[in-house]
Motif scaffolding. Structure first.
Motif, PDB file in Angstrom:
ATOM      1  N   HIS A 174       0.805  -1.223   0.000  1.00  0.00           N
ATOM      2  CA  HIS A 174       0.000   0.000   0.000  1.00  0.00           C
ATOM      3  C   HIS A 174       0.840   1.277   0.000  1.00  0.00           C
ATOM      4  N   HIS A 175       1.842   1.300  -0.864  1.00  0.00           N
ATOM      5  CA  HIS A 175       2.618   2.522  -1.099  1.00  0.00           C
ATOM      6  C   HIS A 175       3.293   3.065   0.165  1.00  0.00           C
ATOM      7  N   GLY A 176       3.591   2.149   1.080  1.00  0.00           N
ATOM      8  CA  GLY A 176       4.298   2.562   2.294  1.00  0.00           C
ATOM      9  C   GLY A 176       3.411   3.074   3.404  1.00  0.00           C
ATOM     10  N   SER A 177       2.100   2.858   3.304  1.00  0.00           N
ATOM     11  CA  SER A 177       1.200   3.260   4.383  1.00  0.00           C
ATOM     12  C   SER A 177       1.474   2.408   5.621  1.00  0.00           C
ATOM     13  N   ALA A 178       1.361   3.025   6.783  1.00  0.00           N
ATOM     14  CA  ALA A 178       1.619   2.326   8.036  1.00  0.00           C
ATOM     15  C   ALA A 178       0.335   1.720   8.592  1.00  0.00           C
ATOM     16  N   GLU A 179       0.402   0.461   8.962  1.00  0.00           N
ATOM     17  CA  GLU A 179      -0.683  -0.219   9.650  1.00  0.00           C
ATOM     18  C   GLU A 179      -0.224  -0.565  11.067  1.00  0.00           C
ATOM     19  N   LYS A 180      -1.160  -1.009  11.896  1.00  0.00           N
ATOM     20  CA  LYS A 180      -0.793  -1.366  13.268  1.00  0.00           C
ATOM     21  C   LYS A 180       0.185  -2.531  13.309  1.00  0.00           C
ATOM     22  N   ASN A 181       0.184  -3.354  12.246  1.00  0.00           N
ATOM     23  CA  ASN A 181       1.081  -4.503  12.222  1.00  0.00           C
ATOM     24  C   ASN A 181       2.191  -4.383  11.174  1.00  0.00           C
ATOM     25  N   THR A 182       2.460  -3.162  10.718  1.00  0.00           N
ATOM     26  CA  THR A 182       3.572  -2.978   9.772  1.00  0.00           C
ATOM     27  C   THR A 182       4.888  -3.427  10.385  1.00  0.00           C
ATOM     28  N   THR A 239       6.472   4.031   8.622  1.00  0.00           N
ATOM     29  CA  THR A 239       6.984   2.934   7.802  1.00  0.00           C
ATOM     30  C   THR A 239       8.458   3.137   7.503  1.00  0.00           C
ATOM     31  N   ILE A 240       8.820   4.348   7.138  1.00  0.00           N
ATOM     32  CA  ILE A 240      10.220   4.645   6.822  1.00  0.00           C
ATOM     33  C   ILE A 240      11.104   4.426   8.047  1.00  0.00           C
ATOM     34  N   SER A 241      10.650   4.881   9.200  1.00  0.00           N
ATOM     35  CA  SER A 241      11.425   4.720  10.435  1.00  0.00           C
ATOM     36  C   SER A 241      11.633   3.247  10.768  1.00  0.00           C
ATOM     37  N   LEU A 242      10.582   2.446  10.607  1.00  0.00           N
ATOM     38  CA  LEU A 242      10.690   1.012  10.895  1.00  0.00           C
ATOM     39  C   LEU A 242      11.688   0.332   9.949  1.00  0.00           C
ATOM     40  N   LEU A 243      11.651   0.716   8.672  1.00  0.00           N
ATOM     41  CA  LEU A 243      12.603   0.147   7.719  1.00  0.00           C
ATOM     42  C   LEU A 243      14.033   0.576   8.027  1.00  0.00           C
ATOM     43  N   VAL A 264      11.100  -1.393  -1.741  1.00  0.00           N
ATOM     44  CA  VAL A 264      10.672  -0.437  -2.765  1.00  0.00           C
ATOM     45  C   VAL A 264       9.302   0.108  -2.363  1.00  0.00           C
ATOM     46  N   ILE A 265       9.179   1.430  -2.392  1.00  0.00           N
ATOM     47  CA  ILE A 265       7.913   2.079  -2.082  1.00  0.00           C
ATOM     48  C   ILE A 265       7.438   2.820  -3.322  1.00  0.00           C
ATOM     49  N   THR A 266       6.272   2.423  -3.828  1.00  0.00           N
ATOM     50  CA  THR A 266       5.710   3.039  -5.032  1.00  0.00           C
ATOM     51  C   THR A 266       4.862   4.237  -4.602  1.00  0.00           C
ATOM     52  N   CYS A 267       5.435   5.405  -4.688  1.00  0.00           N
ATOM     53  CA  CYS A 267       4.747   6.605  -4.202  1.00  0.00           C
ATOM     54  C   CYS A 267       5.238   7.824  -4.986  1.00  0.00           C
ATOM     55  N   SER A 268       4.630   8.962  -4.697  1.00  0.00           N
ATOM     56  CA  SER A 268       5.039  10.222  -5.322  1.00  0.00           C
ATOM     57  C   SER A 268       5.522  11.172  -4.228  1.00  0.00           C
ATOM     58  N   LYS A 269       6.164  12.244  -4.627  1.00  0.00           N
ATOM     59  CA  LYS A 269       6.614  13.231  -3.647  1.00  0.00           C
ATOM     60  C   LYS A 269       5.414  13.929  -2.992  1.00  0.00           C
ATOM     61  N   LYS A 270       4.319  14.085  -3.759  1.00  0.00           N
ATOM     62  CA  LYS A 270       3.127  14.718  -3.207  1.00  0.00           C
ATOM     63  C   LYS A 270       2.385  13.772  -2.270  1.00  0.00           C
ATOM     64  N   GLU A 271       2.495  12.487  -2.519  1.00  0.00           N
ATOM     65  CA  GLU A 271       1.841  11.473  -1.688  1.00  0.00           C
ATOM     66  C   GLU A 271       2.884  10.449  -1.240  1.00  0.00           C
ATOM     67  N   PRO A 272       3.729  10.834  -0.285  1.00  0.00           N
ATOM     68  CA  PRO A 272       4.839   9.971   0.125  1.00  0.00           C
ATOM     69  C   PRO A 272       4.405   8.864   1.085  1.00  0.00           C
TER      70      PRO A 272
END
Length: 279
Positions: free
Chosen positions: A211-219, A245-249, A232-240
């Motif tokens: 889901h484009h790097g969206s964070a869930e409770k169980n990410t 999620t980034i912190s966990l990775l 790999v995160i499929t996202c845009s700069k406007k919708e990052p």
């Protein structure tokens, strides 16, 4: 006689050493390329082996032609498999053009539910026009193209409150490496994946994050389970991607790549992975 016996023993040792040396030689693989296209906050993933090709998702409406042009520029205009993980517009939007543009598509795989969106209806209409009959897997299915072993994991329940949880999830095993494409899996589907997917002692080498790097409770549990070397995160700069999620990775010491930086291609020879990213 003693000299002859010694020479025979020496010759036997040489032959034995040569045989061991041959048996220790690495198996040679023709190679696989996995490309994540720059299509905004959407998915379009092209997988090319020596003789075969697979497309996972088709991004938004208007992107199908760009997907086709990318493939044509890389020397092929037919697909062995077109896998639609689910029917949200950022995954099925370009499907009509994909079906229309490519010279042939041997197999189409899709999840077992329907939608009412324009993008979905356009896809279904074009499939009927072209005579394609998409296949809906009810159980885990596997197919091999060249030396790449693809496994498709369907959702485990018949209905979900979130359409993203219908996502088909795909793994590709190539030599010693394993790649995971997690669609738009949200909380419920992520729970399922920890049951469906094989555990790997050394983790997954590459994970297309759900889901484009969206964070869930169980990410956090998903990252612990998959332990990706590359994400790999499929996202845009406007919708990052979500900061969580980034912190966990980052805590997992995973190398993170974003498709907004350009088309991204990972190449694997069965043992090592290299990557390039354009503008």
């Amino acid at each position: 006689m003693k000299l002859k016996k010694a020479a025979a023993i020496l010759l036997s040792a040489v032959i034995g050493s040569a045989a061991v040396g041959c048996s220790l030689q690495k198996k040679q693989y023709a190679g696989i390329d996995i490309s994540f296209l720059k299509v905004g906050k959407a998915d379009a993933i092209v997988i090319k082996t020596a003789e075969h090709s697979v497309l996972i998702d088709s991004a938004n409406q208007g992107e199908g032609k760009e997907i086709y042009n990318f493939c044509k520029d890389n020397g092929f205009e037919s697909l062995d498999y077109f896998i639609l993980t689910h029917f949200d517009s950022d995954h099925v939007g370009g499907a009509k053009a994909v079906l229309n543009k490519f010279q042939s598509i041997e197999n189409i795989i899709q999840p077992g539910y329907t939608e009412t969106s324009e993008e979905y209806l356009n896809y279904i209409s074009m499939a009927e026009e072209k005579g394609y009959k998409p296949f809906v897997p009810e159980d885990v299915m596997t197919f091999t193209l060249d030396e790449a072993v693809f496994t498709v994991y369907p959702a485990m329940e018949e209905s979900y409150s979130q359409t993203n949880d219908y996502s088909l999830v795909v793994t590709v095993e190539y030599g010693k490496k394993m790649f995971l494409f997690a669609g738009d899996a949200e909380k419920k589907r992520i729970e399922e994946l920890t049951e469906q997917l094989p555990e790997r002692r050394k983790g997954y080498n590459l994970v297309k994050m759900p889901h484009h790097g969206s964070a869930e409770k169980n990410t956090d549990k998903f990252i612990d389970f998959t332990d990706p070397e590359y994400a790999v995160i499929t996202c845009s700069k406007k919708e990052p991607a979500d900061d969580e999620t980034i912190s966990l990775l980052e805590e997992n010491k995973t190398d993170i790549f974003y498709t907004y930086n350009g088309n991204l291609t990972f190449s694997c020879d069965g043992y090592d992975i290299t990557y390039t990213q354009g503008d």
